[in-house]
Design an enzyme around this catalytic site. Structure first.
Site, PDB file in Angstrom:
ATOM      1  N   HIS A   1     -67.486  14.134  79.941  1.00 59.11           N
ATOM      2  CA  HIS A   1     -68.618  13.351  80.485  1.00 59.11           C
ATOM      3  C   HIS A   1     -68.977  13.852  81.887  1.00 59.11           C
ATOM      4  O   HIS A   1     -70.159  13.954  82.237  1.00 59.11           O
ATOM      5  CB  HIS A   1     -68.261  11.871  80.568  1.00 59.11           C
ATOM      6  CG  HIS A   1     -68.481  11.101  79.300  1.00 59.11           C
ATOM      7  ND1 HIS A   1     -69.693  11.056  78.636  1.00 59.11           N
ATOM      8  CD2 HIS A   1     -67.637  10.324  78.567  1.00 59.11           C
ATOM      9  CE1 HIS A   1     -69.590  10.277  77.559  1.00 59.11           C
ATOM     10  NE2 HIS A   1     -68.352   9.829  77.484  1.00 59.11           N
TER      11      HIS A   1
ATOM     12  N   GLN B   1     -71.303   7.756  82.915  1.00 59.09           N
ATOM     13  CA  GLN B   1     -71.822   6.784  81.945  1.00 59.09           C
ATOM     14  C   GLN B   1     -72.461   5.570  82.611  1.00 59.09           C
ATOM     15  O   GLN B   1     -73.202   4.839  81.968  1.00 59.09           O
ATOM     16  CB  GLN B   1     -70.700   6.322  81.008  1.00 59.09           C
ATOM     17  CG  GLN B   1     -70.194   7.430  80.096  1.00 59.09           C
ATOM     18  CD  GLN B   1     -68.991   6.984  79.290  1.00 59.09           C
ATOM     19  OE1 GLN B   1     -67.866   7.030  79.772  1.00 59.09           O
ATOM     20  NE2 GLN B   1     -69.210   6.537  78.074  1.00 59.09           N
TER      21      GLN B   1
ATOM     22  N   HIS C   1     -61.973  13.725  76.725  1.00 63.43           N
ATOM     23  CA  HIS C   1     -63.284  13.137  76.422  1.00 63.43           C
ATOM     24  C   HIS C   1     -64.003  12.732  77.717  1.00 63.43           C
ATOM     25  O   HIS C   1     -65.181  13.035  77.914  1.00 63.43           O
ATOM     26  CB  HIS C   1     -63.075  11.920  75.503  1.00 63.43           C
ATOM     27  CG  HIS C   1     -64.297  11.130  75.175  1.00 63.43           C
ATOM     28  ND1 HIS C   1     -64.859  11.096  73.917  1.00 63.43           N
ATOM     29  CD2 HIS C   1     -65.084  10.319  75.937  1.00 63.43           C
ATOM     30  CE1 HIS C   1     -65.918  10.317  73.925  1.00 63.43           C
ATOM     31  NE2 HIS C   1     -66.083   9.822  75.145  1.00 63.43           N
ATOM     32  N   GLU C   2     -63.267  12.065  78.617  1.00 62.15           N
ATOM     33  CA  GLU C   2     -63.894  11.584  79.868  1.00 62.15           C
ATOM     34  C   GLU C   2     -64.239  12.753  80.793  1.00 62.15           C
ATOM     35  O   GLU C   2     -65.276  12.737  81.465  1.00 62.15           O
ATOM     36  CB  GLU C   2     -62.965  10.597  80.590  1.00 62.15           C
ATOM     37  CG  GLU C   2     -62.567   9.365  79.804  1.00 62.15           C
ATOM     38  CD  GLU C   2     -63.726   8.616  79.191  1.00 62.15           C
ATOM     39  OE1 GLU C   2     -64.846   8.683  79.716  1.00 62.15           O
ATOM     40  OE2 GLU C   2     -63.508   7.992  78.135  1.00 62.15           O
TER      41      GLU C   2
ATOM     42  N   GLY D   1     -61.674   4.089  78.003  1.00 60.95           N
ATOM     43  CA  GLY D   1     -62.007   4.997  79.092  1.00 60.95           C
ATOM     44  C   GLY D   1     -63.470   4.832  79.494  1.00 60.95           C
ATOM     45  O   GLY D   1     -64.272   4.267  78.741  1.00 60.95           O
TER      46      GLY D   1
ATOM     47  N   CYS E   1     -67.412   6.554  71.484  1.00 65.42           N
ATOM     48  CA  CYS E   1     -67.933   6.643  72.851  1.00 65.42           C
ATOM     49  C   CYS E   1     -68.784   5.413  73.132  1.00 65.42           C
ATOM     50  O   CYS E   1     -69.634   5.051  72.313  1.00 65.42           O
ATOM     51  CB  CYS E   1     -68.777   7.920  73.004  1.00 65.42           C
ATOM     52  SG  CYS E   1     -69.425   8.163  74.671  1.00 65.42           S
ATOM     53  N   LEU E   2     -68.551   4.797  74.288  1.00 59.31           N
ATOM     54  CA  LEU E   2     -69.334   3.603  74.638  1.00 59.31           C
ATOM     55  C   LEU E   2     -70.803   3.950  74.841  1.00 59.31           C
ATOM     56  O   LEU E   2     -71.656   3.068  74.775  1.00 59.31           O
ATOM     57  CB  LEU E   2     -68.748   2.954  75.904  1.00 59.31           C
ATOM     58  CG  LEU E   2     -67.303   2.456  75.778  1.00 59.31           C
ATOM     59  CD1 LEU E   2     -66.796   1.934  77.122  1.00 59.31           C
ATOM     60  CD2 LEU E   2     -67.175   1.389  74.705  1.00 59.31           C
TER      61      LEU E   2
HETATM   62  O1  K1U Z   1     -65.944   7.481  77.133  1.00 64.20           O
HETATM   63  C1  K1U Z   1     -66.087   6.461  76.482  1.00 64.20           C
HETATM   64  O2  K1U Z   1     -67.186   6.155  76.086  1.00 64.20           O
HETATM   65  C2  K1U Z   1     -64.907   5.603  76.142  1.00 64.20           C
HETATM   66  C3  K1U Z   1     -64.305   5.923  74.794  1.00 64.20           C
HETATM   67  C4  K1U Z   1     -63.068   6.744  75.010  1.00 64.20           C
HETATM   68  C5  K1U Z   1     -62.457   7.381  73.811  1.00 64.20           C
HETATM   69  C6  K1U Z   1     -62.161   6.676  72.653  1.00 64.20           C
HETATM   70  C7  K1U Z   1     -61.563   7.302  71.581  1.00 64.20           C
HETATM   71  C8  K1U Z   1     -61.262   8.627  71.663  1.00 64.20           C
HETATM   72  C9  K1U Z   1     -61.582   9.331  72.795  1.00 64.20           C
HETATM   73  C10 K1U Z   1     -62.173   8.704  73.874  1.00 64.20           C
HETATM   74  C11 K1U Z   1     -63.976   4.604  74.111  1.00 64.20           C
HETATM   75  O3  K1U Z   1     -63.196   3.856  74.555  1.00 64.20           O
HETATM   76  S1  K1U Z   1     -64.836   4.228  72.708  1.00 64.20           S
HETATM   77  C12 K1U Z   1     -64.067   2.761  72.113  1.00 64.20           C
HETATM   78  C13 K1U Z   1     -63.236   3.125  70.994  1.00 64.20           C
HETATM   79  O4  K1U Z   1     -63.771   3.611  70.051  1.00 64.20           O
HETATM   80  C14 K1U Z   1     -61.770   3.003  70.958  1.00 64.20           C
HETATM   81  C15 K1U Z   1     -61.130   1.944  71.530  1.00 64.20           C
HETATM   82  C16 K1U Z   1     -59.745   1.873  71.454  1.00 64.20           C
HETATM   83  C17 K1U Z   1     -59.019   2.846  70.803  1.00 64.20           C
HETATM   84  C18 K1U Z   1     -59.672   3.922  70.221  1.00 64.20           C
HETATM   85  C19 K1U Z   1     -61.063   3.974  70.275  1.00 64.20           C
HETATM   86 ZN    ZN Z   2     -67.626   8.671  75.953  1.00 63.95          ZN
END
Ligand code: K1U
Ligand code: ZN
Length: 169
Positions: A138, A51, A134-135, A46, A92-93
């Site tokens: 943000h 961001q 989560h998004e 996401g 979170c990225l």
């Molecule tokens: O908002 C962001 O920074 C993106 C975030 C979204 C998210 C991941 C996990 C739980 C809630 C929201 C990410 O993509 S972080 C990358 C990551 O940790 C992940 C990637 C694939 C599956 C699960 C986590």
């Molecule tokens: Zn995030």
């Protein structure tokens, strides 16, 4: 298409409250493709416009195994949430390398416009539901670490600032 720089915690710009997207036009569609490219390249599921330092209510997601099923939500609004909640591990990225548990609704229904400006109702559970919540945080200027204890948050802030200093040198 272009890769966009992702703001890193504790950048104060991550706490900006996003404004509604006024019109789904070419500028927004270009932003959507750039955000999808940026999210896939960063291996995220996401990304919120906040961001990438654009303070408008737009999020992109892709929770599919093959990373080939993008979902775009413009001006999203939660219209229903389940009574049940669960603690889910989140990342979170904007806070690279940090993972911790956050309590979220198990399921949500969201009304949002798609990339054509058409109003849709999305029913989400599992990872998609967690990702949407989560998004959408943000877009309100909230980063998931704000759900953690002040001590954990302080340690994360120190770790992030050190990593950013080292990356500059
Ligand atoms: O908002 C962001 O920074 C993106 C975030 C979204 C998210 C991941 C996990 C739980 C809630 C929201 C990410 O993509 S972080 C990358 C990551 O940790 C992940 C990637 C694939 C599956 C699960 C986590
Ligand atoms: Zn995030």
């Amino acid at each position: 298409m272009a890769l966009l720089p992702i703001l890193c915690y504790p950048d104060p710009k991550l706490h900006t409250v996003a404004k509604p997207v006024a019109e789904v036009d070419t500028r927004i569609r270009t932003l959507i493709s750039d955000m999808l490219e940026t999210m896939h390249e960063a291996k995220g599921i996401g990304l919120a416009a906040t961001q990438v330092d654009v303070h408008e209510r737009l999020i992109v997601m892709d929770v599919s195994e093959q990373h080939d099923d993008p979902l775009v939500l413009i001006n999203p609004k939660i219209v229903w949430s389940s009574a049940e909640t669960h603690l889910n591990e989140e990342g979170c990225l904007s806070v690279p390398g940090i993972y911790d548990g956050v309590e979220r609704f198990d399921a949500v229904k969201v009304e949002a416009q798609d990339s054509h400006g058409k109003l849709r109702l999305i029913e989400a559970d599992g990872l998609l539901s967690v990702c949407i919540q989560h998004e959408m945080d943000h877009l309100l200027g909230k980063v998931f670490v704000e759900y953690l204890s002040p001590l954990k948050r302080k340690r994360i802030k120190t770790k992030m600032l050190k990593a950013q200093r080292e990356a500059r040198n």
